[in-house]
Design a protein around this motif. Structure first.
Motif, PDB file in Angstrom:
ATOM      1  N   GLN A  96       7.371  -0.673 -10.881  1.00 45.41           N
ATOM      2  CA  GLN A  96       6.576  -0.313  -9.655  1.00 45.41           C
ATOM      3  C   GLN A  96       5.153  -1.240  -9.510  1.00 45.41           C
ATOM      4  O   GLN A  96       4.647  -1.149 -10.854  1.00 45.41           O
ATOM      5  N   SER A  97       4.740  -1.376  -8.733  1.00 47.63           N
ATOM      6  CA  SER A  97       3.266  -2.000  -8.632  1.00 47.63           C
ATOM      7  C   SER A  97       2.648  -1.713  -7.149  1.00 47.63           C
ATOM      8  O   SER A  97       3.513  -1.737  -6.241  1.00 47.63           O
ATOM      9  N   TYR A  98       1.457  -1.444  -7.086  1.00 45.23           N
ATOM     10  CA  TYR A  98       0.589  -1.143  -5.881  1.00 45.23           C
ATOM     11  C   TYR A  98      -0.462  -1.958  -5.996  1.00 45.23           C
ATOM     12  O   TYR A  98      -1.294  -2.188  -6.828  1.00 45.23           O
ATOM     13  N   ARG A  99      -0.788  -2.346  -4.758  1.00 41.69           N
ATOM     14  CA  ARG A  99      -2.302  -3.174  -4.651  1.00 41.69           C
ATOM     15  C   ARG A  99      -2.912  -3.026  -3.437  1.00 41.69           C
ATOM     16  O   ARG A  99      -2.479  -2.643  -2.231  1.00 41.69           O
ATOM     17  N   LEU A 100      -4.168  -2.753  -3.666  1.00 36.66           N
ATOM     18  CA  LEU A 100      -5.179  -2.574  -2.304  1.00 36.66           C
ATOM     19  C   LEU A 100      -6.367  -3.698  -2.484  1.00 36.66           C
ATOM     20  O   LEU A 100      -6.827  -3.691  -3.307  1.00 36.66           O
ATOM     21  N   LYS A 101      -5.809  -4.364  -1.233  1.00 35.39           N
ATOM     22  CA  LYS A 101      -7.033  -5.347  -1.104  1.00 35.39           C
ATOM     23  C   LYS A 101      -7.808  -5.560  -0.033  1.00 35.39           C
ATOM     24  O   LYS A 101      -7.521  -5.183   1.101  1.00 35.39           O
TER      25      LYS A 101
ATOM     26  N   VAL B 218     -21.212 -15.580   3.560  1.00 37.43           N
ATOM     27  CA  VAL B 218     -20.932 -14.724   2.501  1.00 37.43           C
ATOM     28  C   VAL B 218     -19.377 -14.150   2.810  1.00 37.43           C
ATOM     29  O   VAL B 218     -19.012 -13.424   3.824  1.00 37.43           O
ATOM     30  N   SER B 219     -18.825 -13.908   1.573  1.00 38.80           N
ATOM     31  CA  SER B 219     -17.495 -13.246   1.397  1.00 38.80           C
ATOM     32  C   SER B 219     -17.480 -12.424   0.252  1.00 38.80           C
ATOM     33  O   SER B 219     -17.878 -12.880  -0.774  1.00 38.80           O
ATOM     34  N   VAL B 220     -16.802 -11.187   0.554  1.00 36.65           N
ATOM     35  CA  VAL B 220     -16.611 -10.142  -0.462  1.00 36.65           C
ATOM     36  C   VAL B 220     -15.108 -10.024  -0.477  1.00 36.65           C
ATOM     37  O   VAL B 220     -14.525  -9.538   0.576  1.00 36.65           O
ATOM     38  N   GLU B 221     -14.489  -9.818  -1.692  1.00 36.70           N
ATOM     39  CA  GLU B 221     -13.154  -9.498  -1.843  1.00 36.70           C
ATOM     40  C   GLU B 221     -12.940  -8.735  -3.010  1.00 36.70           C
ATOM     41  O   GLU B 221     -13.301  -9.062  -4.089  1.00 36.70           O
ATOM     42  N   ASN B 222     -12.283  -7.526  -2.719  1.00 40.40           N
ATOM     43  CA  ASN B 222     -11.901  -6.426  -3.896  1.00 40.40           C
ATOM     44  C   ASN B 222     -10.703  -6.158  -3.995  1.00 40.40           C
ATOM     45  O   ASN B 222      -9.987  -5.859  -2.904  1.00 40.40           O
ATOM     46  N   THR B 223      -9.845  -6.487  -5.134  1.00 44.13           N
ATOM     47  CA  THR B 223      -8.454  -6.098  -5.333  1.00 44.13           C
ATOM     48  C   THR B 223      -8.285  -5.208  -6.312  1.00 44.13           C
ATOM     49  O   THR B 223      -8.997  -5.318  -7.449  1.00 44.13           O
ATOM     50  N   THR B 224      -7.301  -4.066  -5.989  1.00 40.79           N
ATOM     51  CA  THR B 224      -7.123  -3.093  -7.214  1.00 40.79           C
ATOM     52  C   THR B 224      -5.726  -2.913  -7.157  1.00 40.79           C
ATOM     53  O   THR B 224      -4.961  -2.836  -6.127  1.00 40.79           O
ATOM     54  N   SER B 225      -5.221  -3.324  -8.421  1.00 40.99           N
ATOM     55  CA  SER B 225      -3.708  -3.226  -8.571  1.00 40.99           C
ATOM     56  C   SER B 225      -3.301  -2.395  -9.646  1.00 40.99           C
ATOM     57  O   SER B 225      -4.184  -2.254 -10.864  1.00 40.99           O
TER      58      SER B 225
ATOM     59  N   SER C  97      -0.524  -0.720 -16.360  1.00 41.14           N
ATOM     60  CA  SER C  97      -1.822  -1.577 -16.458  1.00 41.14           C
ATOM     61  C   SER C  97      -2.422  -1.232 -14.901  1.00 41.14           C
ATOM     62  O   SER C  97      -1.767  -1.073 -13.968  1.00 41.14           O
ATOM     63  N   LEU C  98      -3.745  -1.269 -15.197  1.00 39.62           N
ATOM     64  CA  LEU C  98      -4.707  -1.492 -13.997  1.00 39.62           C
ATOM     65  C   LEU C  98      -5.621  -2.425 -13.865  1.00 39.62           C
ATOM     66  O   LEU C  98      -6.290  -2.648 -14.883  1.00 39.62           O
ATOM     67  N   THR C  99      -5.640  -3.254 -12.848  1.00 39.69           N
ATOM     68  CA  THR C  99      -6.745  -4.330 -12.655  1.00 39.69           C
ATOM     69  C   THR C  99      -7.665  -4.245 -11.350  1.00 39.69           C
ATOM     70  O   THR C  99      -6.953  -3.881 -10.281  1.00 39.69           O
ATOM     71  N   GLU C 100      -8.875  -4.404 -11.685  1.00 40.28           N
ATOM     72  CA  GLU C 100     -10.033  -4.353 -10.643  1.00 40.28           C
ATOM     73  C   GLU C 100     -10.719  -5.473 -10.636  1.00 40.28           C
ATOM     74  O   GLU C 100     -11.225  -5.776 -11.912  1.00 40.28           O
TER      75      GLU C 100
END
Length: 762
Positions: free
Chosen positions: A242-247, A256-263, A294-297
């Motif tokens: 299972q995997s979940y991602r919020l982008k 200017v650009s900002v990108e945040n990804t939580t997996s 695993s958790l990646t931010e």
């Protein structure tokens, strides 16, 4: 029947002829590019085939002295790829075998790779580095593209990219809804395969304005496994992922650009399908499971100021990795292992780049910290006590004496704290002099790694001896509690030099670069060290040096490469080709000590890898797409002696000599309001030969697998009927020896399925 006997065979002449023919076909494009009178407008060049990440490299591969293969969304979907393991063999000289568990994640590029500990190939997911290769085998939904960069990338990307770098990108919510100012889009995928395997994903993309977008993605898959354990009839290789991602993406202005990804991901597996060579059966009696959370931010901020661009990339990763293993893989009871790892790491990369006239530059500061805690107890069971301890001690005892164990099992306890930290400064300068571009890069890398270990053993045995007519029994307790701290520090200068000759939409280049892979410690040797300590208690002398047995040195290389990129006929033909020579010092190789189930990393004195590779994409007509990838590698030991055996001249194990991928796709349009058309694709993947040991006693000859996909496309939906290994080719993906016994894992058999995709809101 596949033969895996001792022998060496030259690479297939047919494969080489195929490459030479394809290269000859592409060469006229190089010549015509220089003298062409109708230059191809930039908008017509197929940038989806040649673009790479713009953080540390230019947007067009055609101008870069690097060899890369790019897989776009459509190509990944047709091949059923959900992670980097799926493109194994599709990129020349890139091989990531599917064996063991998701923890294994071995990657080999151009004859360089690693089975245990740190990878020789780096991985970035949405520009965030993954430091531990235990987390490489990730399944993800909505892949946008995968870039496979081959050759050392150490100057710009640092440690553990000595063989190459993989960049994985997921769909952008802003780009996904590029045609509207605001709105919501939904993507759904469902896949079923035989034997029973299911996959599914749901993605929601939202765009609040032209400046802000968000996406939430969920993915799940399960499989009942393809092999059986003869011991109890259960299936091995069962999986549940299972995997979940919020982008989140925010672009408040053009600068200017900002990108945040939580997996967040979870993986569970049951069983290693390792078959005993003498019987051909998978047959072991202890549970084998693997579980990973695993958790990646990741946060990336970019500011395009007048004259320069500044980018900050911050990453955090948490890994909880738990393995239970029947180490002897037999129905007997020798060893079992539990290895539990909890790791936290943080990375920070500041990149600044700019251009003024013919001069362009890039500079950066990078740092990382990793805290890893590992508990790895080995349980010695009844058969192990009898055959590995008593069978070695009793024959050397004086007549009338014998040793027996007081317990049916005991535990060799090992735990480790292994912190690592590193810091780097790097710079790249390039100047354009007409058709020539000259570039030089330099990185100063320093790293400190340490290991605090605790080794414990508490057991007892009884010595029986004759005193006169009566036997006398003396009990001896073994109580070992050892602890110490070891540390290593590495400092490296990593330069790169290149010259590029630019043609119209094409380029030829030559480069020299230095690669680097960090050193470390062999934690799996501590059970052997404890056994040696225990044998000393019973009078069997043993000599060992913990530092020497457990530590291994960094691996370094010099890579000499010539190659080129060709794009012509308005982007209908694209080719990239290269020839390379890699001189490796202290190459890290995995060895299996005799009379042990352990394994350890050692340094081979010197190895050499030479070869060539070609990627050719051709659209002969608007509805046709052809793809050829071929890689050849001859990787040999130049100076290496193991246990008194001179292995100089032998092939480096586990790395294939040839990789081949062929595909042809044709699209049939349909004149219907609801149907767009039908596409048919056939592909062929070839790999081998592969040697399984340093002495080159066993090998897997070259083998090929046939695949096919038929897709019907509608307005916002598609249905795919696919098959893999349609010829049911029998081959091995791994072979090893443990305690003098040979084991191997077979590749996956014939399989097929149906995939449904729905996309709403485009």
């Amino acid at each position: 029947m596949i033969s895996e006997q001792t022998s060496r065979h030259a690479s297939s002449s047919r494969l080489r002829s195929l490459v030479l023919s394809a290269l000859a076909a592409a060469m006229p494009c190089v010549a015509s590019a220089e003298v062409a009178t109708d230059s191809v407008p930039p908008a017509e060049v197929r940038l989806d085939e040649v673009s790479v990440t713009a953080v540390k490299q230019a947007s067009s591969l055609l101008r870069q002295p690097v060899t890369a293969t790019i897989f776009g969304r459509r190509e990944l979907q047709a091949a059923g790829v959900s992670g980097m393991k799926g493109v194994s063999g599709m990129a020349p000289n890139f091989y990531m075998p599917d064996y063991g568990s998701k923890m294994t994640s071995s990657v080999y590029v151009r004859g360089i790779g690693a089975r245990i500990d740190q990878s020789a190939v780096g991985l970035n997911v949405d520009n965030i580095p993954i430091l531990n290769k235990n987390g490489y085998d990730l399944d993800m939904a909505d892949l946008d593209r995968i870039e496979v960069l081959r050759g050392p990338q150490s100057t710009l990307y640092g440690r553990n990219t000595i063989a190459g770098l993989i960049n994985v990108y997921t769909l952008s919510p802003l780009n996904r809804l590029a045609g509207v100012d605001r709105g919501i889009g939904v993507r759904v995928m469902a896949d079923g395969a035989l034997p029973l395997a299911l996959r599914g994903s749901l993605s929601i993309y939202g765009k609040a304005s032209e400046h802000f977008g968000a996406s939430l993605t969920g993915y799940t898959s399960s499989s009942r496994g393809y092999f059986k354990n003869a011991f109890d009839g259960s299936r091995t290789g069962r999986t549940d992922d299972q995997s979940y991602r919020l982008k989140l993406q925010w672009r408040p202005s053009s600068r200017v650009s900002v990108e945040n990804t939580t997996s967040l991901s979870y993986a569970w597996q049951d069983g290693y399908p390792y078959a005993f060579e003498q019987t051909g059966e998978i047959n072991y009696n202890a549970p084998v499971t693997y579980k990973r959370t695993s958790l990646t931010e990741g946060l990336m901020v970019r500011w395009a100021a007048p004259g320069f661009t500044l980018t900050s990339i911050t990453g955090f990763n948490y890994l909880d990795d738990d393995l239970h293993l029947d180490q002897d893989f037999l129905p007997a009871s020798f060893f079992t292992l539990r290895q539990h790892i909890v790791e936290r790491s943080i990375t920070q990369d500041f990149v600044i780049s700019g251009r003024k006239g013919v001069y362009s530059w890039l500079a950066g500061v990078y740092g990382f910290y990793r805290a890893q805690r590992m508990v790895a107890p080995v349980e010695m069971k009844a058969d192990g006590i009898e055959e590995l301890i008593l069978a070695n001690v009793n024959p050397i005892l004086p007549a009338g004496m014998s040793l027996s164990w007081d317990e049916d099992a005991f535990t060799l306890g090992s735990s480790f704290d292994m912190p690592a930290k590193g810091f780097a400064l790097y710079h790249r300068s390039a100047v354009d002099l007409g058709r020539f571009s000259l570039a030089a890069s330099l990185r100063l890398e320093t790293e400190h790694t340490a290991m605090r270990y605790w080794s414990t053993l508490n057991t007892s045995a009884t010595m029986t001896m004759m005193r006169g007519p009566m036997p006398v029994a003396i009990q001896k307790a073994v109580d070992i509690d050892d602890t110490d701290r070891l540390a290593q520090k590495f400092t490296e200068l990593l330069p790169t030099f290149s010259v590029t000759y630019n043609l119209r939409n094409s380029a030829l280049y030559a480069s020299v670069s230095r690669g680097y892979k960090a050193g470390g410690y062999n934690t799996q040797m501590f059970s052997d060290i404890l056994q040696s300590r225990m044998m000393e208690e019973f009078g069997r002398p043993a000599e060992y040096d913990v530092d020497k047995m457990t530590s291994y040195l960094p691996e370094t290389s010099w890579n000499y490469e010539v190659g080129g990129h060709v794009s012509c006929n308005k982007g209908r033909v694209y080719a990239t080709f290269a020839a390379f020579l890699i001189d490796v010092r202290d190459q890290q190789v995995t060895l299996f000590p005799e009379e042990s189930t352990g394994r350890y990393m050692a340094n081979a004195g010197r190895t050499r890898s030479l070869g060539a590779e070609l990627t050719l994409r051709y659209n002969p007509a608007p509805r046709w797409a052809l793809h050829l990838s071929y890689g050849f590698t001859n990787a040999t030991f130049r100076h290496f002696t193991n246990e008194g055996i001179d292995l100089s001249g032998n092939r480096v194990p586990y790395a294939p000599a040839n990789t081949l991928f062929l595909s042809a796709r044709h699209f049939f349009p349909l004149r219907s309001a609801n149907l767009r058309g039908i596409s048919l694709e056939a592909n062929l993947r070839g790999t081998g030969s592969i040697y399984w040991d340093e002495e080159n006693l066993y090998r897997q000859p070259f083998y090929a697998q046939l695949g096919a996909t038929a897709t019907i496309e509608g307005r916002g939906w598609s249905a795919e009927l696919w098959g893999r290994n349609l010829t049911d080719t029998k081959f091995s993906v791994f072979r090893f020896e443990s305690m003098g016994n040979g084991f191997r894992q077979r590749g996956l058999p014939i399989r097929g399925g149906i995939t449904l995709r729905v996309a709403l809101g485009d």
